[in-house]
Design a protein around this motif. Structure first.
Motif, PDB file in Angstrom:
ATOM      1  N   GLU A   1       4.876  36.501   6.158  1.00 50.13           N
ATOM      2  CA  GLU A   1       5.376  36.569   7.556  1.00 50.13           C
ATOM      3  C   GLU A   1       6.322  35.260   8.333  1.00 50.13           C
ATOM      4  OE1 GLU A   1       5.509  38.866   9.880  1.00 50.13           O
ATOM      5  OE2 GLU A   1       3.879  40.680   9.070  1.00 50.13           O
ATOM      6  N   SER A   2       7.426  35.386   8.471  1.00 53.56           N
ATOM      7  CA  SER A   2       8.233  34.610   9.304  1.00 53.56           C
ATOM      8  C   SER A   2       7.927  34.604  10.518  1.00 53.56           C
ATOM      9  CB  SER A   2       9.724  34.588   9.035  1.00 53.56           C
ATOM     10  OG  SER A   2      10.169  35.970   9.356  1.00 53.56           O
ATOM     11  N   LEU A   3       7.373  35.557  11.278  1.00 51.65           N
ATOM     12  CA  LEU A   3       6.975  35.606  12.488  1.00 51.65           C
ATOM     13  C   LEU A   3       5.438  34.927  12.954  1.00 51.65           C
ATOM     14  CD1 LEU A   3       7.199  36.728  15.695  1.00 51.65           C
ATOM     15  CD2 LEU A   3       6.264  38.960  14.593  1.00 51.65           C
ATOM     16  N   HIS A   4       4.564  35.280  11.877  1.00 53.37           N
ATOM     17  CA  HIS A   4       3.146  35.093  11.968  1.00 53.37           C
ATOM     18  C   HIS A   4       2.851  33.760  11.020  1.00 53.37           C
ATOM     19  CE1 HIS A   4       2.507  38.476  14.487  1.00 53.37           C
ATOM     20  NE2 HIS A   4       3.133  39.388  13.524  1.00 53.37           N
ATOM     21  N   ALA A   5       1.659  33.273  11.304  1.00 54.97           N
ATOM     22  CA  ALA A   5       1.151  32.181  10.444  1.00 54.97           C
ATOM     23  C   ALA A   5       0.249  32.922   9.214  1.00 54.97           C
ATOM     24  CB  ALA A   5       0.453  31.220  11.030  1.00 54.97           C
ATOM     25  N   HIS A   6       0.293  34.102   9.095  1.00 55.65           N
ATOM     26  CA  HIS A   6      -0.426  34.826   8.079  1.00 55.65           C
ATOM     27  C   HIS A   6       0.455  35.737   7.508  1.00 55.65           C
ATOM     28  CE1 HIS A   6      -0.988  37.354  11.753  1.00 55.65           C
ATOM     29  NE2 HIS A   6      -0.408  38.325  11.083  1.00 55.65           N
ATOM     30  N   ASP A   7      -0.006  36.404   6.411  1.00 54.71           N
ATOM     31  CA  ASP A   7       0.992  37.212   5.500  1.00 54.71           C
ATOM     32  C   ASP A   7       0.243  38.751   5.858  1.00 54.71           C
ATOM     33  OD1 ASP A   7       1.469  35.136   4.335  1.00 54.71           O
ATOM     34  OD2 ASP A   7       0.339  35.078   2.544  1.00 54.71           O
TER      35      ASP A   7
END
Length: 298
Positions: free
Chosen positions: A278-284
């Motif tokens: 993810e480029s929005l979140h810090a997780h996948d």
């Protein structure tokens, strides 16, 4: 004076062992017609509970049968059979895992440019009293654009259009074209992420060659947004078009691959895992699927 062989002694405690061998053995391999620096993990079961150990040097020397030879299921089977022949009375099962990266030329989308891309792979062979099985593992990178992000970006563009052309009954074609070409018009863009498809494939018993290139080509064609190598601006534009017309959540990618791999020649079953970094979140964002893969969780 003969050298002492401590392996002839008995262990202090009698017990069978599931796996004994070596890991991380350097080995020149040939996959998809290309030479590469590989690593091997080799071992056998130790079924004689009173035996002190196995003959590791025999495993090591048997691997020479693979050196600089095209890796095939038949050649893998041959080496595993040699493992057991050289450990008659000690072992009933043999294991061999081969790892590396196959480097393939990949063309640009539009221009005549091309470059090289490395694909991590593993080939795992098992020979047991039940028979021989070979598995192929591959990791394939691609780009994914979030459908939700794309819809939200379009909404913002519509709102900016309403703001910039408020009160006008109609909009001149050239004025509209100019507006679309300005940053003020395209006020938002969807976010994309570099993604990975991790595949574990059970190969059919009759497969003669490792379907490395065939699987990579099918996966990249199915997803439509393969990572690029050498590009010109025309290729980058084509890549942007491919992403814009090929929006997908991780669930979409997993379902596409599930369908494509079930149709792939030489594949008898699989587990797959797709990861959208993810480029929005810090997780996948992650999705799993499996087909004809009994006895393990998806």
């Amino acid at each position: 004076m003969p050298l002492i062989d401590v392996a002839e002694g008995h262990a202090h405690q009698s017990a069978s062992l599931a796996w004994v061998g070596m890991e991380g053995i350097d080995l020149p391999l040939r996959v998809a017609g290309r030479s590469l620096a590989g690593r091997a993990d080799a071992g056998v079961s130790l079924d004689d509970p009173d035996a002190r150990g196995i003959h590791m040097s025999r495993l090591y020397l048997a691997l020479e049968r693979l050196a600089d030879q095209e890796l095939t299921p038949a050649r893998l089977h041959e080496v595993l059979a040699h493992f057991l022949d050289s450990h008659a009375g000690l072992s009933r099962e043999a294991f061999l895992d081969l790892h590396g990266e196959v480097l393939l030329p990949r063309p640009a989308l539009v221009s005549p440019l091309a470059g090289w891309k490395a694909y991590p792979f593993a080939v795992r062979g098992r020979l047991t009293p039940e028979g021989f099985e070979a598995r192929l593992e591959l990791s394939i990178g691609y780009s994914s654009t979030c459908p939700c992000s794309a819809a939200l970006a379009r909404q913002l563009i519509q709102e900016r259009f309403d703001l910039d052309f408020a009160g006008e009954e109609s909009v001149d074609r050239q004025a509209m074209r100019d507006w679309l070409g300005r940053e003020r018009g395209i006020v938002a863009t969807p976010h994309s992420q570099r993604s990975q498809a991790h595949l574990r494939l059970r190969l059919s018993a009759d497969v003669e060659a490792l379907p490395v290139v065939e699987v990579i080509d099918r996966v990249e064609a199915t997803l439509g947004t393969a990572l690029q190598t050498a590009v010109k601006r025309v290729d980058e534009q084509a890549f942007a078009l491919a992403n814009g017309q090929n929006l997908m959540f991780c669930e979409d990618a997993a379902r596409r691959l599930d369908r494509a791999l079930q149709e792939q020649a030489g594949v008898a079953g699989f587990r797959l895992r797709v990861v959208h970094a993810e480029s929005l979140h810090a997780h996948d964002a992650v999705a799993h699927s499996r087909w004809n893969w009994p006895g393990e969780e998806a």
